[in-house]
Design an enzyme around this catalytic site. Sequence first.
Site, PDB file in Angstrom:
ATOM      1  N   GLU A 264      -4.165   6.544   3.481  1.00 10.00           N
ATOM      2  CA  GLU A 264      -3.767   5.109   3.983  1.00 10.00           C
ATOM      3  C   GLU A 264      -3.428   5.310   5.173  1.00 10.00           C
ATOM      4  OE1 GLU A 264      -0.650   3.376   1.946  1.00 10.00           O
ATOM      5  OE2 GLU A 264      -1.710   3.466  -0.114  1.00 10.00           O
ATOM      6  N   LYS A 321       2.419  -9.077  -2.276  1.00  7.41           N
ATOM      7  CA  LYS A 321       3.213  -7.756  -2.035  1.00  7.41           C
ATOM      8  C   LYS A 321       4.691  -7.909  -1.883  1.00  7.41           C
ATOM      9  CE  LYS A 321       1.554  -3.915  -1.015  1.00  7.41           C
ATOM     10  NZ  LYS A 321       1.035  -2.618  -0.069  1.00  7.41           N
TER      11      LYS A 321
END
Length: 400
Positions: A264, A321
Amino acid sequence: MKLFGYTISIIYVIFFSLSILALSVESLGINYGQVGNNLPQPSTVLSLMTSVRLTKARIYDTNPQILTTFANSGVELIVTVENEKLATLMNPQAALQWVTTRIKPYYPATNITGISVGNEVFTDEDTSLTNYVVPAMVSVHGALAQLGLSNIQVFSPTSAGVLQESYPPSAGSFKPELTGVITQFLRFLHNTNSPFWVNAYPYFAYKDDPTKIQLDYVLFNPNPGMMDPNTNLHYDNMLYAQVDAVIFAMWRLGYGGLDVRVSETGWPSMGDPNETGATVQNAATYNKNLLKRQMANEGTPIRPKNRLEVYVFALFNEDMKPGPTSERHYGLFQPDCTMAYNVGLSSLAAHDHSSTTPTTSSISLTSSASSKATHKGYQSLVYWMFVHLLGFQALMRRPT
């Protein structure tokens, strides 16, 4: 004749370079998160990925709808064992059942290349997970072998937060309290020939100390960079420095030969008032410059000949999120499949969001990794240049 030969050589170089550029974007991976209530169907996601030539993706579960949809697409897919399942999968029989139901029915039609056993376990708030991850990895790997699926790699991406020291890169070391379990972890990766994946975000370092860290350094923009005084290696961006710090940390534990990849990295396009640097402009710059580095097949200063494999976070902005505003604004695309900003990914078409069929393009394109139509145009250009040069050669050969 010498002029003609030089010109033909140049054409071959140009044509070869264009071919490489058109293919290189396919080396870039993307994180396909699903923490949202307005995200497109997997079939639409696959069409979007195909249109922008993304052929590697990572998901954070084993969503059967995604696994089914991505079958026979050629997309390389990394799936994930959720952190809360690690304790259960330490049991070999439970791991065998998990692989039998979650992986085997879809493979090899769905090109599952890796299983992420947890994510950022060593820095999770639940410290008990630290002791679960390696046994769970061993069990999952054993289950894959038992079912004849040994081609699928097993690993567990870590946060860069596992490092005690990261500056300069040659001082890289793991936190002392993690040394024991990290050593077991590295031994498993070594024995199974699996890579060390790290989630690395220069954005966090800049946000925490914007007065001392140069923005151009973290955005891959031109800058003086820094010289590691112990190795005399020059670093012109923080991501490569973070990766090399991991390599040195592994070396200190006797595993410096492991491959390191970035699972990531990314930059938010919006944030709270205290989230310095979270802007559309910075997000576009970071990811666009990262894409250019990927297209150039760059490695880090300690391993310049080994292209660094990178998965960008993330494909979409995910509205559910938790956490600060930035967490919901890492996407390259909005949930309706329009671009959050243009990083240079090519697209054949924008999408009719009620259908998986591409419609007339409304996306501004800047990528050297062009669409098929553009690539065909390059080929035509080279062809006609070649024809004209043949004519020029014939003219040069005519007696005077």
